[in-house]
Design a protein around this motif. Sequence first.
Motif, PDB file in Angstrom:
ATOM      1  N   GLN A  99       0.825  -1.208   0.000  1.00 21.33           N
ATOM      2  CA  GLN A  99       0.000   0.000   0.000  1.00 21.33           C
ATOM      3  C   GLN A  99       0.861   1.262   0.000  1.00 21.33           C
ATOM      4  OE1 GLN A  99      -2.372  -0.824   3.452  1.00 21.33           O
ATOM      5  NE2 GLN A  99      -4.036  -1.724   2.241  1.00 21.33           N
ATOM      6  N   LEU A 104      -0.872   4.682  -1.587  1.00 23.14           N
ATOM      7  CA  LEU A 104      -2.202   4.791  -0.993  1.00 23.14           C
ATOM      8  C   LEU A 104      -2.189   5.647   0.276  1.00 23.14           C
ATOM      9  CD1 LEU A 104      -3.746   1.228  -1.398  1.00 23.14           C
ATOM     10  CD2 LEU A 104      -4.206   3.273  -2.727  1.00 23.14           C
ATOM     11  N   PHE A 105      -1.047   5.730   0.931  1.00 27.79           N
ATOM     12  CA  PHE A 105      -0.945   6.514   2.157  1.00 27.79           C
ATOM     13  C   PHE A 105      -0.502   7.952   1.895  1.00 27.79           C
ATOM     14  CE2 PHE A 105       0.269   2.208   4.074  1.00 27.79           C
ATOM     15  CZ  PHE A 105      -1.054   1.891   4.325  1.00 27.79           C
ATOM     16  N   ASN A 106      -0.170   8.262   0.654  1.00 28.26           N
ATOM     17  CA  ASN A 106       0.284   9.605   0.302  1.00 28.26           C
ATOM     18  C   ASN A 106      -0.834  10.279  -0.497  1.00 28.26           C
ATOM     19  OD1 ASN A 106       1.513  11.806  -1.116  1.00 28.26           O
ATOM     20  ND2 ASN A 106       3.501  10.945  -0.555  1.00 28.26           N
ATOM     21  N   ASP A 107      -1.635  11.084   0.185  1.00 29.28           N
ATOM     22  CA  ASP A 107      -2.811  11.674  -0.452  1.00 29.28           C
ATOM     23  C   ASP A 107      -2.510  12.512  -1.699  1.00 29.28           C
ATOM     24  OD1 ASP A 107      -4.605  10.449   1.262  1.00 29.28           O
ATOM     25  OD2 ASP A 107      -4.609  12.119   2.680  1.00 29.28           O
ATOM     26  N   PRO A 108      -1.501  13.403  -1.696  1.00 28.36           N
ATOM     27  CA  PRO A 108      -1.251  14.191  -2.916  1.00 28.36           C
ATOM     28  C   PRO A 108      -0.885  13.324  -4.128  1.00 28.36           C
ATOM     29  CG  PRO A 108      -0.108  15.168  -1.039  1.00 28.36           C
ATOM     30  CD  PRO A 108      -0.646  13.850  -0.581  1.00 28.36           C
ATOM     31  N   ASN A 110      -1.536  10.060  -4.521  1.00 30.04           N
ATOM     32  CA  ASN A 110      -2.685   9.219  -4.849  1.00 30.04           C
ATOM     33  C   ASN A 110      -3.719  10.011  -5.646  1.00 30.04           C
ATOM     34  OD1 ASN A 110      -4.508   7.133  -4.930  1.00 30.04           O
ATOM     35  ND2 ASN A 110      -5.063   7.238  -2.783  1.00 30.04           N
ATOM     36  N   LYS A 111      -4.009  11.239  -5.213  1.00 32.23           N
ATOM     37  CA  LYS A 111      -4.972  12.085  -5.935  1.00 32.23           C
ATOM     38  C   LYS A 111      -4.456  12.425  -7.326  1.00 32.23           C
ATOM     39  CE  LYS A 111      -7.602  16.410  -5.632  1.00 32.23           C
ATOM     40  NZ  LYS A 111      -8.116  16.158  -6.941  1.00 32.23           N
ATOM     41  N   CYS A 112      -3.178  12.741  -7.430  1.00 28.26           N
ATOM     42  CA  CYS A 112      -2.597  13.079  -8.730  1.00 28.26           C
ATOM     43  C   CYS A 112      -2.644  11.878  -9.680  1.00 28.26           C
ATOM     44  CB  CYS A 112      -1.171  13.580  -8.550  1.00 28.26           C
ATOM     45  SG  CYS A 112      -0.454  14.231 -10.065  1.00 28.26           S
ATOM     46  N   THR A 114      -4.783   9.378  -9.534  1.00 25.55           N
ATOM     47  CA  THR A 114      -6.192   9.173  -9.873  1.00 25.55           C
ATOM     48  C   THR A 114      -6.645  10.189 -10.914  1.00 25.55           C
ATOM     49  OG1 THR A 114      -6.600   8.308  -7.663  1.00 25.55           O
ATOM     50  CG2 THR A 114      -8.521   9.026  -8.910  1.00 25.55           C
TER      51      THR A 114
END
Length: 184
Positions: A99, A104-108, A110-112, A114
Amino acid sequence: RTQSALHNLWAENTFKNRRQRRKKTPCTTSDEESDATRDDIDIVAQTRQHMIFLVDNLQYYLMADVLDTQISGLKTKLKKTSSFEDVKMYHDQFLTQVQASIFLFNDPVNKCLTDTMNVCLKFTASSSLNNQKALSTAFSRHSFLLLKLLSSLRHQLAPTSLAQLLTRIDYNRYFSKKDKNTSQ
């Protein structure tokens, strides 16, 4: 899903271009209009190739650098133990490491990722050249941001697999220099 959609789009465009060249229909538009259209088509084609390149390398990173490495490590640990509690602990460590490696634990990041994949999917679903050109610009921004985010992680964490991913997707810093020049 994104990888499959991009490869299908490439195949459709390749066969469509072959059919058009075989027909050799005369141009009914002015030379200036056809040059502008050809430039737009070239930009869209280059963006599609960049999308394919990025998604293929992300897929390879996930499969070869993350999953194969982590599964190999898990198997090695499992061979050395007979305790259920150790197996459970090793499995939890495996899941956490996978993960973390896929951000998955790194929001910026992960958002980028996605957002980048969503732009790619919108690009493949679009049939309008103008819309694809706008999505090309959005993809360039997202991919440049992704490179910046991953590069910053590389300096913070320095895992070998992330360094390999960055080398693959930005060999000789071609894309980061290109996007940096176009954003100025």
